[in-house]
Design a protein around this motif. Structure first.
Motif, short mmCIF file in Angstrom:
data_model
loop_
_atom_site.label_atom_id
_atom_site.label_comp_id
_atom_site.label_asym_id
_atom_site.label_seq_id
_atom_site.Cartn_x
_atom_site.Cartn_y
_atom_site.Cartn_z
N SER A 181 6.78 16.42 3.44
CA SER A 181 7.24 15.20 2.79
C SER A 181 8.64 14.79 3.29
O SER A 181 9.00 13.63 3.22
N SER B 161 0.86 -1.19 0.00
CA SER B 161 0.00 0.00 0.00
C SER B 161 0.90 1.24 0.00
O SER B 161 2.07 1.15 0.37
N PRO B 162 0.33 2.40 -0.38
CA PRO B 162 1.16 3.62 -0.39
C PRO B 162 1.83 3.88 0.97
O PRO B 162 3.00 4.28 1.01
N GLN B 163 1.14 3.65 2.06
CA GLN B 163 1.70 3.93 3.40
C GLN B 163 2.92 3.06 3.68
O GLN B 163 3.84 3.46 4.38
N LYS B 164 2.92 1.84 3.14
CA LYS B 164 4.02 0.90 3.43
C LYS B 164 5.24 1.13 2.54
O LYS B 164 6.26 0.49 2.72
N ARG B 165 5.11 2.02 1.54
CA ARG B 165 6.22 2.17 0.58
C ARG B 165 7.32 3.09 1.08
O ARG B 165 8.40 3.12 0.53
N ASP B 166 6.99 3.91 2.08
CA ASP B 166 8.00 4.80 2.65
C ASP B 166 8.53 5.78 1.60
O ASP B 166 9.73 5.91 1.38
N MET C 97 0.83 9.57 11.85
CA MET C 97 0.45 8.30 11.22
C MET C 97 1.46 7.21 11.57
O MET C 97 1.12 6.05 11.73
N GLN C 98 2.76 7.62 11.69
CA GLN C 98 3.82 6.65 12.01
C GLN C 98 3.95 6.41 13.52
O GLN C 98 4.85 5.72 13.96
N GLY D 187 2.30 13.27 8.97
CA GLY D 187 2.85 11.95 8.61
C GLY D 187 3.46 11.24 9.81
O GLY D 187 3.44 10.02 9.91
N THR E 252 9.19 12.76 7.36
CA THR E 252 9.09 11.31 7.62
C THR E 252 10.35 10.59 7.16
O THR E 252 10.44 9.37 7.26
#
Ligand code: ATP
Ligand code: MG
Length: 329
Positions: free
Chosen positions: A147, A71-76, A102-103, A99, A150
């Motif tokens: 951006s 998923s987009p979130q897991k792509r870092d 979220m982490q 961000g 994170t």
């Protein structure tokens, strides 16, 4: 060793392919620019890498890891969009911290990292402002800080400067490049502005109609375009078909040729075979339209003084060094 690897990437919207068989590799820490006309597929390619758009085939590897199932979130991956989308009801600080929340980064760490990111984009004193209290350039810098905070493995920037005026663009360009180099951040930057691509990139991928038609560093793309499209898109090349090129250069040629206007030398000469048709003043450069051997070409001359100005009708002779001429398909 390749850090980002894209192999045979396919993407269609319904029956219409945006791209087929895109292949490239990017090294760790490299700043690569996707340059190409509107609609050629630049944003779609970034969105596929970020996972915001599904792909129809092919591979995307980041540091050896297959991204497609993630998923987009897991792509870092960090991404700044063509139109910056800040949360209007959150302060700059909370926008940047988004961000990290979220982490699940702790509040103390988060505060420190937000401070660091705002410092990088020179917005230290703006933490408590809301987006409507910022200029366009400041909003864009908040989006950049958001951006960066994170610490993504890969940064994707989709025309982050397109909405800004020329002066701020130039300043932000230097800031982005400086931060990217300081952090060693692997970056893919999208633009349709050739000057931006030439000044910022380690390497440029020139795209047209869903294909990478040429890649290389700025000097390579500028001085050795491989196609009429590349010559037309970068610089202000004179692109001449084989017969015009043969007449102008006075030798038989079987392919189209591209000649840079600043590589042609122009001398007033009553016996010359050329005639000045007109000129336009570009500031530091005077661009002449000249007809020689029945072929119209642009010739750029440095604007040293008013005496250099040759009026329409002046007879001239052109000198074109062989190294200034590129064969284009
Ligand atoms: N969600 C979508 N559905 C259908 N077609 C789309 C969609 N998104 C993009 N396209 C089409 O795909 C092609 C590539 O679009 P893309 O946005 O990637 O271009 P671009 O190179 O980023 O252009 P620009 O410089 O204008 O931003 C265009 O023809 C566009 O109309
Ligand atoms: Mg786009």
């Amino acid at each position: 060793m390749s850090f980002v690897t894209v192999r045979k990437l396919h993407k269609s919207f319904g029956p219409t392919p945006v791209f087929a068989d895109i292949d490239f590799e990017i090294a760790r820490g490299e700043f690569v620019t996707l340059l190409g006309p509107s609609g050629c597929g630049k944003s779609t390619l970034l969105r596929c890498i970020a996972g915001l758009t599904g792909v129809d085939g092919g591979e995307i590897l980041l540091d050896g890891q297959n991204l497609i199932p993630l998923s987009p979130q897991k792509r870092d991956i960090g991404m700044v969009f063509q139109s910056y989308a800040l949360f209007p009801n959150m302060t700059v600080e909370r926008n940047v911290a988004f961000g990290l929340r979220m982490q699940k980064v702790s509040a103390a760490d988060s505060r420190e990292r937000v401070r660091e990111a705002l410092h990088m984009v020179e917005l230290d004193t703006f933490a408590d402002r809301y987006p409507h209290q910022l200029s366009g350039g400041q909003c864009q810098r908040v989006a950049l800080a958001r951006s960066l905070v994170t610490r993504p493995r890969l940064l994707l920037l989709d025309e982050p400067l397109s909405a800004l005026d020329a002066r701020i663009r130039k300043h932000l360009r230097e800031q982005i490049r400086g931060i990217q180099q300081a952090l060693g951040l692997t970056t893919i930057f999208v633009t349709h502005d050739q000057e931006e691509a030439l000044t910022m990139s380690d390497r440029i991928f020139l795209m047209n109609k869903g294909q990478i038609v040429q890649s290389g560093d700025a000097q390579n793309l500028y001085t050795a375009p491989v196609s009429a499209f590349a010559a037309g898109f970068i610089g202000n090349y004179n692109v001449l078909d084989a017969s015009s090129a043969s007449r102008l250069l006075q030798r038989p040629l079987s392919t189209a040729q591209a000649i840079r206007p600043e590589a042609i030398e122009l001398q007033p000469d009553a016996e010359g075979d050329g005639e000045v048709l007109g000129h336009s003043l570009l500031g530091n450069v005077i661009r002449y339209r000249v007809r020689a051997q029945g072929v119209d070409v642009l010739v750029d001359v440095l604007n040293r003084s008013a005496i250099d100005l040759y009026p329409t009708g002046t007879r001239v002779r052109l000198h074109i060094a062989p190294t200034a001429v590129c064969e284009v398909a």
